[in-house]
Design an enzyme around this catalytic site. Structure first.
Site, PDB file in Angstrom:
ATOM      1  CB  THR A 158      -1.055  -0.005   1.096  1.00 34.78           C
ATOM      2  OG1 THR A 158      -1.868  -0.982   0.964  1.00 34.78           O
ATOM      3  CG2 THR A 158      -1.659   1.221   1.213  1.00 34.78           C
ATOM      4  CG  ASN A 186       1.699  -6.760   9.136  1.00 32.24           C
ATOM      5  OD1 ASN A 186       1.898  -5.465   8.798  1.00 32.24           O
ATOM      6  ND2 ASN A 186       0.841  -7.468   8.260  1.00 32.24           N
ATOM      7  CG  MET A 215       4.693  -4.308   7.869  1.00 31.29           C
ATOM      8  SD  MET A 215       6.304  -4.485   8.643  1.00 31.29           S
ATOM      9  CE  MET A 215       7.300  -3.707   6.906  1.00 31.29           C
ATOM     10  N   GLY A 216       2.508  -0.560   9.107  1.00 25.45           N
ATOM     11  CA  GLY A 216       1.882   0.899   9.265  1.00 25.45           C
ATOM     12  C   GLY A 216       2.114   1.498   8.016  1.00 25.45           C
ATOM     13  CG  PHE A 217      -0.338   2.166   5.143  1.00 23.77           C
ATOM     14  CD1 PHE A 217      -0.590   0.577   4.849  1.00 23.77           C
ATOM     15  CD2 PHE A 217      -1.368   3.009   5.181  1.00 23.77           C
ATOM     16  CE1 PHE A 217      -1.926   0.323   4.738  1.00 23.77           C
ATOM     17  CE2 PHE A 217      -2.651   2.624   5.139  1.00 23.77           C
ATOM     18  CZ  PHE A 217      -2.841   0.868   4.761  1.00 23.77           C
ATOM     19  CB  SER A 277      -4.440  -1.320   7.136  1.00 18.63           C
ATOM     20  OG  SER A 277      -3.307  -1.693   8.163  1.00 18.63           O
ATOM     21  CG  ASN A 282      -0.861  -2.806  11.229  1.00 18.01           C
ATOM     22  OD1 ASN A 282      -1.257  -3.190  12.250  1.00 18.01           O
ATOM     23  ND2 ASN A 282      -0.673  -3.740  10.107  1.00 18.01           N
ATOM     24  CB  THR A 283      -3.210   3.380   9.209  1.00 18.63           C
ATOM     25  OG1 THR A 283      -1.879   3.099   8.704  1.00 18.63           O
ATOM     26  CG2 THR A 283      -3.297   5.129   9.324  1.00 18.63           C
ATOM     27  CE  LYS A 326      -6.147  -6.510   1.274  1.00 18.11           C
ATOM     28  NZ  LYS A 326      -4.578  -6.605   1.185  1.00 18.11           N
ATOM     29  CB  THR A 368     -10.697 -10.474   4.338  1.00 21.96           C
ATOM     30  OG1 THR A 368      -9.822 -11.388   4.857  1.00 21.96           O
ATOM     31  CG2 THR A 368     -11.965 -10.915   4.065  1.00 21.96           C
ATOM     32  CG  ASN A 369      -6.299  -5.562   5.292  1.00 26.99           C
ATOM     33  OD1 ASN A 369      -5.216  -6.023   5.400  1.00 26.99           O
ATOM     34  ND2 ASN A 369      -6.334  -4.364   4.549  1.00 26.99           N
ATOM     35  CB  THR A 370      -4.215  -8.523   8.335  1.00 31.24           C
ATOM     36  OG1 THR A 370      -4.221  -7.224   8.652  1.00 31.24           O
ATOM     37  CG2 THR A 370      -3.133  -8.969   7.531  1.00 31.24           C
ATOM     38  N   GLY A 422      -2.594 -15.468   7.013  1.00 32.34           N
ATOM     39  CA  GLY A 422      -2.125 -16.861   7.247  1.00 32.34           C
ATOM     40  C   GLY A 422      -3.301 -18.029   7.244  1.00 32.34           C
ATOM     41  CE1 TYR A 474       3.181 -10.934   3.649  1.00 31.21           C
ATOM     42  CE2 TYR A 474       2.773  -9.184   2.243  1.00 31.21           C
ATOM     43  CZ  TYR A 474       3.476  -9.594   3.136  1.00 31.21           C
ATOM     44  OH  TYR A 474       4.597  -8.888   3.836  1.00 31.21           O
ATOM     45  CB  THR A 475       1.055 -15.613   5.111  1.00 30.50           C
ATOM     46  OG1 THR A 475       0.553 -14.383   5.511  1.00 30.50           O
ATOM     47  CG2 THR A 475       1.626 -16.273   6.078  1.00 30.50           C
TER      48      THR A 475
END
Length: 348
Positions: free
Chosen positions: A95, A120, A122-124, A185, A187-188, A228, A256-258, A279, A329-330
């Site tokens: 992203t 994760n 990560m935070g973009f 996400s 993570n934001t 998404k 879907t997303n995580t 996963g 991905y995973t």
């Protein structure tokens, strides 16, 4: 067997087991391979040589096969030729955000090998939309379709999110085969609020206005926009998203997303780490969401299914649930690059 028995154990011990260091090193090597003279040309040849029976055409884009690389692996679009050589049918870069941002503090990726899972936060982290546009311009015609995942800059307040997404969309308009709006996400801070009806409707209306204006000026077809969504939404919330999607002519859904849930991994020492879980533990819920979307939206809305896909059987289950394309991905981390062609052949 070579990957899972020999290469994966070595990779997982590299740099003291630092998952992000392993990811960065692998991506650097793939980027170098992609930059070798003739790599982009070779990638196009390998893509064109794929069995034509594998191909699918959705929302005006022809995909050489149904297996895509999910967003997050190649945030800055540095290894396109390498992904084509692995046999992917498409790649989702990003992203990406309008502003350059380093992401959340490290450590921020945690493997849970006992569960074939990753957490994760990560935070973009990415070099920004302008840098990705410059790289894509230098690349020229990519060897395979490239979706671009757009996210909100962390520094942009929620009330300015639409402006932030629109700036990225304008900068990258020429380079995406489709655009995925990452509003899910975990993570934001505040990002998932954009899945609410009012926020999502405002965002889609603004993006589609830009989309129509540019396409009319150029006498071209508007870019496909996809949304998404999170696996943690209730069925009522998903139905609301689908209503907004229909109102604004969105081309498809990525599901879907995580997940912020920890079902199936609660006993793991890393389960308390903040972030999104991906996963195998996500597989059952991702299938439920795809199945619900297909039932609610009918047969015509394109769906990209992602979450817990490790084997051809996993991919077929996702297709049978209603997905038109799938992303991994995973599964790539745990199964290695050979899984791409195995799944693609199974999807015929």
């Amino acid at each position: 067997m070579l990957y899972t028995k020999l290469l994966r154990p070595i990779l997982f011990r590299f740099a003291g087991g630092d998952a992000e260091a392993i990811h960065d090193t692998t991506l650097t090597l793939l980027a170098l391979a992609s930059q070798m003279p003739g790599a982009n040309w070779l990638g196009r040849i390998l893509t064109m040589r794929q069995n034509p029976l594998l191909g699918r055409t959705l929302f005006g884009v022809h995909f050489p096969n149904s297996v895509g690389l999910a967003a997050g692996m190649d945030k800055n679009g540095v290894a396109m030729a390498a992904w084509a050589a692995m046999g992917f049918g498409f790649v989702e870069a990003g992203t990406v955000t309008w502003q350059i941002q380093p992401g959340n503090p490290r450590p921020r990726i945690f493997r849970l090998p006992e569960h074939d899972a990753v957490i994760n936060r990560m935070g973009f982290n990415n070099a920004g939309a302008v840098a990705l546009a410059a790289r894509m311009r230098k690349l020229g015609t990519p060897p395979l379709p490239v979706g671009i995942s757009l996210g909100k800059s962390r520094a942009a307040p929620l009330e300015k999110a639409t402006d932030d997404y629109c700036a990225s969309f304008r900068a990258l308009y020429d380079f995406g085969s489709y655009f995925a709006l990452n509003v899910s996400s975990p993570n934001t801070p505040g990002l998932r609020n954009l899945q609410d009806r009012a926020h999502l409707s405002e965002l889609l209306a603004a993006l589609q206005e830009i989309n129509q204006r540019i396409s009319q000026a150029r006498h071209t077809t508007p870019k496909p926009l996809l949304v998404k969504i999170a696996p943690d939404l209730s069925e009522a919330a998903i139905s609301e998203v689908l209503e907004v999607v229909a109102e604004h002519g969105v081309s498809g859904i990525i599901a879907t997303n995580t997940t912020i849930g920890r079902g199936g991994v609660a006993d793991h020492p890393r389960a308390s780490e903040a972030g999104g879980l991906s996963g195998r533990p996500l597989a059952a819920r991702a299938l439920e969401v795809v199945r619900f979307i297909r039932r609610e939206a009918g047969p015509t809305l394109p769906i990209i299914g992602v979450g817990g896909i490790f084997t051809p059987d996993d991919a077929l289950a996702m297709r049978n649930a209603g997905a038109d394309l799938i992303q991994i991905y995973t599964g790539l981390i745990y199964q290695g690059p050979g899984v791409v062609r195995r799944i693609a052949r199974a999807m015929v």
